[in-house]
Design a protein around this motif. Structure first.
Motif, PDB file in Angstrom:
ATOM      1  N   LEU A  70      -2.211  -2.944  -4.015  1.00  0.00           N
ATOM      2  CA  LEU A  70      -2.958  -4.200  -3.989  1.00  0.00           C
ATOM      3  C   LEU A  70      -3.744  -4.459  -5.264  1.00  0.00           C
ATOM      4  O   LEU A  70      -3.958  -5.615  -5.636  1.00  0.00           O
ATOM      5  CB  LEU A  70      -3.916  -4.210  -2.789  1.00  0.00           C
ATOM      6  CG  LEU A  70      -3.422  -4.986  -1.565  1.00  0.00           C
ATOM      7  CD1 LEU A  70      -2.202  -4.324  -0.948  1.00  0.00           C
ATOM      8  CD2 LEU A  70      -4.535  -5.144  -0.543  1.00  0.00           C
ATOM      9  N   GLU A  71      -4.188  -3.402  -5.937  1.00  0.00           N
ATOM     10  CA  GLU A  71      -4.999  -3.603  -7.135  1.00  0.00           C
ATOM     11  C   GLU A  71      -4.260  -4.384  -8.217  1.00  0.00           C
ATOM     12  O   GLU A  71      -4.872  -4.988  -9.097  1.00  0.00           O
ATOM     13  CB  GLU A  71      -5.471  -2.259  -7.690  1.00  0.00           C
ATOM     14  CG  GLU A  71      -4.378  -1.355  -8.230  1.00  0.00           C
ATOM     15  CD  GLU A  71      -3.641  -0.569  -7.161  1.00  0.00           C
ATOM     16  OE1 GLU A  71      -2.717   0.175  -7.518  1.00  0.00           O
ATOM     17  OE2 GLU A  71      -4.000  -0.700  -5.966  1.00  0.00           O
ATOM     18  N   GLU A 106      -9.725  -9.212   3.255  1.00  0.00           N
ATOM     19  CA  GLU A 106     -11.052  -8.702   2.911  1.00  0.00           C
ATOM     20  C   GLU A 106     -10.989  -7.799   1.687  1.00  0.00           C
ATOM     21  O   GLU A 106     -11.858  -7.870   0.797  1.00  0.00           O
ATOM     22  CB  GLU A 106     -11.645  -7.957   4.111  1.00  0.00           C
ATOM     23  CG  GLU A 106     -12.025  -8.882   5.264  1.00  0.00           C
ATOM     24  CD  GLU A 106     -12.417  -8.140   6.519  1.00  0.00           C
ATOM     25  OE1 GLU A 106     -12.301  -6.881   6.535  1.00  0.00           O
ATOM     26  OE2 GLU A 106     -12.834  -8.794   7.492  1.00  0.00           O
ATOM     27  N   ARG A 107      -9.966  -6.965   1.597  1.00  0.00           N
ATOM     28  CA  ARG A 107      -9.809  -6.114   0.414  1.00  0.00           C
ATOM     29  C   ARG A 107      -9.496  -6.937  -0.826  1.00  0.00           C
ATOM     30  O   ARG A 107     -10.028  -6.675  -1.913  1.00  0.00           O
ATOM     31  CB  ARG A 107      -8.698  -5.089   0.656  1.00  0.00           C
ATOM     32  CG  ARG A 107      -9.078  -3.991   1.642  1.00  0.00           C
ATOM     33  CD  ARG A 107      -7.895  -3.097   1.942  1.00  0.00           C
ATOM     34  NE  ARG A 107      -7.328  -2.533   0.728  1.00  0.00           N
ATOM     35  CZ  ARG A 107      -6.128  -1.952   0.671  1.00  0.00           C
ATOM     36  NH1 ARG A 107      -5.377  -1.896   1.753  1.00  0.00           N
ATOM     37  NH2 ARG A 107      -5.692  -1.442  -0.469  1.00  0.00           N
ATOM     38  N   LEU A 108      -8.660  -7.936  -0.672  1.00  0.00           N
ATOM     39  CA  LEU A 108      -8.308  -8.780  -1.814  1.00  0.00           C
ATOM     40  C   LEU A 108      -9.517  -9.552  -2.331  1.00  0.00           C
ATOM     41  O   LEU A 108      -9.624  -9.825  -3.531  1.00  0.00           O
ATOM     42  CB  LEU A 108      -7.182  -9.735  -1.424  1.00  0.00           C
ATOM     43  CG  LEU A 108      -5.806  -9.079  -1.238  1.00  0.00           C
ATOM     44  CD1 LEU A 108      -4.852 -10.036  -0.531  1.00  0.00           C
ATOM     45  CD2 LEU A 108      -5.226  -8.641  -2.573  1.00  0.00           C
ATOM     46  N   THR A 159      -4.277  -6.823  10.612  1.00  0.00           N
ATOM     47  CA  THR A 159      -3.893  -6.259   9.320  1.00  0.00           C
ATOM     48  C   THR A 159      -4.035  -7.299   8.224  1.00  0.00           C
ATOM     49  O   THR A 159      -4.519  -7.003   7.121  1.00  0.00           O
ATOM     50  CB  THR A 159      -2.448  -5.737   9.375  1.00  0.00           C
ATOM     51  OG1 THR A 159      -2.316  -4.813  10.466  1.00  0.00           O
ATOM     52  CG2 THR A 159      -2.073  -5.024   8.080  1.00  0.00           C
ATOM     53  N   ARG A 204      -6.135  -9.765   8.186  1.00  0.00           N
ATOM     54  CA  ARG A 204      -7.575  -9.926   7.960  1.00  0.00           C
ATOM     55  C   ARG A 204      -8.110  -8.810   7.061  1.00  0.00           C
ATOM     56  O   ARG A 204      -8.853  -9.070   6.098  1.00  0.00           O
ATOM     57  CB  ARG A 204      -8.320  -9.922   9.296  1.00  0.00           C
ATOM     58  CG  ARG A 204      -9.813 -10.136   9.158  1.00  0.00           C
ATOM     59  CD  ARG A 204     -10.525  -9.904  10.483  1.00  0.00           C
ATOM     60  NE  ARG A 204     -10.250 -10.923  11.465  1.00  0.00           N
ATOM     61  CZ  ARG A 204      -9.707 -10.706  12.660  1.00  0.00           C
ATOM     62  NH1 ARG A 204      -9.339  -9.481  13.011  1.00  0.00           N
ATOM     63  NH2 ARG A 204      -9.528 -11.699  13.502  1.00  0.00           N
ATOM     64  N   ALA A 205      -7.718  -7.573   7.335  1.00  0.00           N
ATOM     65  CA  ALA A 205      -8.190  -6.445   6.529  1.00  0.00           C
ATOM     66  C   ALA A 205      -7.718  -6.549   5.085  1.00  0.00           C
ATOM     67  O   ALA A 205      -8.466  -6.251   4.142  1.00  0.00           O
ATOM     68  CB  ALA A 205      -7.717  -5.132   7.155  1.00  0.00           C
ATOM     69  N   LEU A 206      -6.477  -6.996   4.897  1.00  0.00           N
ATOM     70  CA  LEU A 206      -5.954  -7.142   3.539  1.00  0.00           C
ATOM     71  C   LEU A 206      -6.678  -8.260   2.782  1.00  0.00           C
ATOM     72  O   LEU A 206      -6.995  -8.124   1.596  1.00  0.00           O
ATOM     73  CB  LEU A 206      -4.453  -7.406   3.577  1.00  0.00           C
ATOM     74  CG  LEU A 206      -3.585  -6.227   4.010  1.00  0.00           C
ATOM     75  CD1 LEU A 206      -2.137  -6.667   4.226  1.00  0.00           C
ATOM     76  CD2 LEU A 206      -3.642  -5.098   2.993  1.00  0.00           C
ATOM     77  N   GLY A 222     -12.392  -8.422  -2.685  1.00  0.00           N
ATOM     78  CA  GLY A 222     -13.046  -7.519  -3.621  1.00  0.00           C
ATOM     79  C   GLY A 222     -12.354  -7.440  -4.965  1.00  0.00           C
ATOM     80  O   GLY A 222     -12.931  -6.931  -5.941  1.00  0.00           O
ATOM     81  N   LEU A 223     -11.128  -7.941  -5.037  1.00  0.00           N
ATOM     82  CA  LEU A 223     -10.373  -7.975  -6.285  1.00  0.00           C
ATOM     83  C   LEU A 223     -10.412  -9.348  -6.935  1.00  0.00           C
ATOM     84  O   LEU A 223      -9.693  -9.599  -7.906  1.00  0.00           O
ATOM     85  CB  LEU A 223      -8.913  -7.569  -6.013  1.00  0.00           C
ATOM     86  CG  LEU A 223      -8.690  -6.148  -5.494  1.00  0.00           C
ATOM     87  CD1 LEU A 223      -7.241  -5.960  -5.041  1.00  0.00           C
ATOM     88  CD2 LEU A 223      -9.043  -5.126  -6.565  1.00  0.00           C
ATOM     89  N   ASP A 250       0.801  -1.220   0.000  1.00  0.00           N
ATOM     90  CA  ASP A 250       0.000   0.000   0.000  1.00  0.00           C
ATOM     91  C   ASP A 250       0.836   1.273   0.000  1.00  0.00           C
ATOM     92  O   ASP A 250       0.318   2.353  -0.297  1.00  0.00           O
ATOM     93  CB  ASP A 250      -0.913   0.016   1.234  1.00  0.00           C
ATOM     94  CG  ASP A 250      -2.202  -0.761   1.025  1.00  0.00           C
ATOM     95  OD1 ASP A 250      -2.608  -0.927  -0.136  1.00  0.00           O
ATOM     96  OD2 ASP A 250      -2.803  -1.189   2.033  1.00  0.00           O
TER      97      ASP A 250
END
Length: 218
Positions: free
Chosen positions: A52-53, A78-80, A72, A74-76, A82-83, A34
């Protein structure tokens, strides 16, 4: 041989890379982070290609999240999601010095560094990190996103909750539970259950004030 994307290009990523190279489990290795200041740089020959995108374009290979703290990770994850990164995209990274008996289970996305020891009937969830010389004995259960720092020792039938963080050389007596998102400080000796969300330290371990610094890596 499949490629591997390391998510978060910090110290744990370098340690994970060493385990990957020792095992020969993957070919090309890339990293994302990030922090824009890291983009275009490299570590140990691994390029940091962007944020991350970028992972969305690399799903023909494997992914492992290398953040030191479970929250951290876990949050990553969750974002992944979405990708388009799903559970089957996550690699298990296991140093070749680690023997995993047939009775043991290691979840996707977990990282086991050098000389981690599992005896029998140990169950590790997803995205667990076990640093060097962690000892896990019979019937231990370690839930998703937990972090066991170097030298942690668990007696038999210990349960470690999701996102818990056990500091270096901490030890837990048999038949105890370490609550979710709790912290056990470095060198602590846990002789009674540690409730979820609390921070304990000392010998024997006891609660610390919420503002007490414990040095948990982000």
């Amino acid at each position: 041989m499949r490629s591997l994307v390391l998510v978060a290009a910090g110290g744990l990523a370098r340690e994970t890379l060493a385990a990957v190279r020792a095992s020969g489990s993957h070919g090309r290795v890339l990293a994302v982070d990030d922090d824009p200041s890291r983009w275009g740089s490299s570590f140990d020959g691994v390029p940091v290609i962007g944020g991350l995108e970028q992972v969305a374009d690399l799903l023909d290979g494997d992914v492992v999240v290398c953040a030191g703290r479970g929250g951290t990770r876990r949050a990553l994850v969750e974002r992944l999601a979405g990708l388009g990164v799903t559970w089957e995209h996550y690699a298990r990274v296991v140093h070749p010095s680690v023997d995993i008996p047939a009775s043991c289970v290691v979840g996707r996305g977990s990282i086991l560094l050098a000389q981690v020891s599992l005896t029998c009937d140990v169950r590790l969830g997803a995205h667990v990190v076990a640093m060097p010389h962690v000892t896990l004995t019979h019937d231990d259960v370690v839930a998703d996103y937990a972090t066991l720092c170097a030298g942690v020792s668990l007696g038999g039938n210990v349960t470690v909750g999701a996102g818990a963080y056990l500091g270096m050389n901490a030890s837990v007596r048999e038949d105890l539970a370490v609550g979710a998102d709790s912290v056990l400080g470095m060198g602590a000796v846990l002789l009674r259950p540690l409730p979820a969300g609390q921070t304990w330290a000392g010998v024997p371990a006891a609660p610390l004030p919420a503002a007490y610094p414990v040095g948990v890596e982000a």
